[in-house]
Structures are given as C-alpha cells and as structure tokens.
Design an enzyme around this catalytic site. Structure first.
Site, PDB file in Angstrom:
ATOM      1  N   SER A  92       0.831  -1.210   0.000  1.00 26.93           N
ATOM      2  CA  SER A  92       0.000   0.000   0.000  1.00 26.93           C
ATOM      3  C   SER A  92       0.864   1.259   0.000  1.00 26.93           C
ATOM      4  O   SER A  92       1.705   1.422  -0.876  1.00 26.93           O
ATOM      5  CB  SER A  92      -0.958  -0.060   1.201  1.00 26.93           C
ATOM      6  OG  SER A  92      -2.041   0.821   1.028  1.00 26.93           O
TER       7      SER A  92
ATOM      8  N   ASP B 102      -5.311  -3.904  -2.475  1.00 25.76           N
ATOM      9  CA  ASP B 102      -4.341  -3.498  -1.466  1.00 25.76           C
ATOM     10  C   ASP B 102      -3.612  -4.685  -0.817  1.00 25.76           C
ATOM     11  O   ASP B 102      -4.231  -5.593  -0.275  1.00 25.76           O
ATOM     12  CB  ASP B 102      -5.076  -2.705  -0.387  1.00 25.76           C
ATOM     13  CG  ASP B 102      -4.137  -1.923   0.506  1.00 25.76           C
ATOM     14  OD1 ASP B 102      -3.302  -2.551   1.176  1.00 25.76           O
ATOM     15  OD2 ASP B 102      -4.242  -0.687   0.548  1.00 25.76           O
TER      16      ASP B 102
END
Length: 302
Positions: A50, A164
């Site tokens: 991320s 993510d």
C-alpha cells in the site's frame, strides 16, 4: 528477539527495509528512510504494501527526494484535485490522475531495472492470494498495491484483479528474504498511540483559505451522527468505519508476521499520527518518522 539480543546494525551495513500499510501514515516512512541514510545504512532491498509500496518504489527508483519536495508543495485542495471519482465503479476513486502525476515525477521505470531490489505486494482478490510484483511497470505494481477496497478501484495486471497488499501482508517481511541484506528493518504502522486515552483525535490544521471541514473530509465522514466528541468517536461515518476496521485487522496480522519472522529492528509509527486520508500533513508525518526511527536506532544501541 529483543533489541539487546539482536546483532547490532553498523554503519555501511546492507539492510533490507519492509514498509508497512497505513494510508497517510505511510508518509512517515519517508522520514524513516532519511534517518537510516543519515546513519549511513545501505538499503539494498525494499518490500512494501500500500503506501509502503509507494514510498518504497520511489526510494528504489532514486526519486524519493523529488516526491518529498512535490508533496510538500501541495495543499489540501491540490491533493483533492488528484482524486478522480470512480463514478459507477466499485470504489470512490479511480487513481488515474494520481498515477499520472507520479509518473511526471519519477518517469515509468521497470521494476527489474531499479538500482534497489523492490517488491510491491498486492492481493489477488479472486484467488485470495498474496502477490509479489517484482517486474514490469513500477507504477502498475504500486497502483495495485494501494488499491484499498472501496476507496480505489482494483487494478488489473495480467488478467488478475489486484487490491491493497495490506489485506494479507500489511508488513510484508517474507518478501525481503530474497535479498542478500545482512539485516532486516521493518516499519510497523500500528505503534502505540501518542494521544492520551480519552482525548479525541485531532485533524490537522486546514490548508487554504477555508477554516471549515473540506468536502473530502465531509465525504469520508458520510453517515456519521453529529454530536459530542464522545459520540463522534463511536458513531463513525461509513468510510471512517471501514478504514478503522481495516486498520484493526492489519495491526493484528502485522503482529503475527513479526512474531513468526522477527526482524532485527522494528520502527513503530504511532497509529494515531493522522487520519488515513490526511496526506496534506506530509511535513509533520515525515518528522514523526524521522523521530521514531532515531528513537528505535538509539534504543537498539546503534
């Protein structure tokens, strides 16, 4: 392994760096890298999930300083203009404008050509598997790694819908074990909060002419019930609740990852350093990262 038991990290030593997921808190990892470089540590490998993948890719490409300068030049309104609404799609934002802006800063390098070994970690949402992205377009990999479900649309690479990396690997320690680094340093984004218990978290000082809450902040707090500070902490908006829930899950997974595969050094960023979307607080967050890195290095007897 406790800091006193761990082998000491010495100047000039090769280290692998693991950068964690944490939304805007991830900007603190810029300060961490600056602190490590100030002590002459040689970062030879980076893995990130991320926002950790974003910072890690920019460091691996040699463009982190340029990104830092660009970031500090933006106010809240400029940040908001980088977000393109994902109208009719599966998330609030597309992320296309943001990636285009980042390409202007760092170009479009291939991961395999970077001077530092780099791995961006994402999750194949259909197969429910962690994916290590170690070749191909760097921004494709980073875009996939920060595709927070509900916030950014999934990113498709080779026919796989990727989201993510923090969903399964908020602190992707295993992804660094391919390097020849002597030591492993991990940046955990879920450190003990600095805010005293019972105190409401403070949103950063507004940028720009308006002293009111921005439309983005209002949007992200959609669904929250107005009231006292105590009520605000328990009656969260839809997106804020989603972010806090994800953060809680990631904190637990990160603790398990560190217990199973302990790094030589862990640098912890306070989990209340900012709200997950407050990227305009970059200057403050970078300083927090530098401070926490120095504190951890000093405590380890560096």
């Amino acid at each position: 392994m406790t800091p006193s038991d761990a082998p000491k990290i010495r100047s000039g030593e090769k280290v692998a760096l693991v950068l964690g997921a944490g939304g805007a808190r991830g900007l603190a990892q810029i300060g961490v890298i600056e602190a490590l470089q100030a002590r002459d540590l040689d970062i030879v490998a980076i893995a990130g999930s991320s926002s950790g993948a974003l910072v890690g890719g920019l460091q691996a490409s040699g463009k982190l300083h340029d990104y830092r300068d660009w970031l500090l030049s933006l106010d809240r309104r400029a940040m908001v203009r980088l977000l393109d609404p994902g109208l009719g799609r599966s998330a609030l934002f597309e992320g296309t404008h943001l990636i285009e802006a980042l390409r202007e800063i760092a170009g479009s390098p291939k991961i395999e050509d970077l001077p530092i070994d780099f791995t961006a970690v994402a999750v194949d949402v259909m197969r429910q598997r962690e994916v290590w992205l170690r070749e191909g377009d760097m921004w494709d990999a980073i875009r996939a790694s920060f595709a927070i479900p509900g916030l950014f649309t999934p990113h498709v690479i080779h026919g796989r819908a990727l989201v993510d990396g923090g969903l399964l690997a908020p602190l992707p320690i295993a992804a660094t074990r391919l390097s020849d680094a002597h030591r492993l340093i991990a940046v955990d984004m879920h450190g003990w909060p600095e805010q005293p218990p019972g105190e409401p978290a403070q949103e950063g000082a507004p940028s720009g002419p308006s002293n009111g809450r921005s439309w983005l902040s209002s949007w992200l707090h959609w669904g929250a019930t107005p009231g006292t500070a105590d009520a605000a902490r328990t009656r969260l908006g839809f997106t804020d609740l989603m972010a806090r829930s994800l953060d809680t899950m990631q904190a637990q997974i990160a603790r398990v990852q560190m217990a199973l595969d302990p790094p030589e050094l862990v640098i912890r960023i306070p989990r209340d350093a900012c709200q997950f979307y407050e990227f305009w607080r970059a200057r403050e967050l970078i300083e927090i990262g530098r401070r926490e890195a120095d504190k951890a290095l000093d405590a380890a007897g560096y």
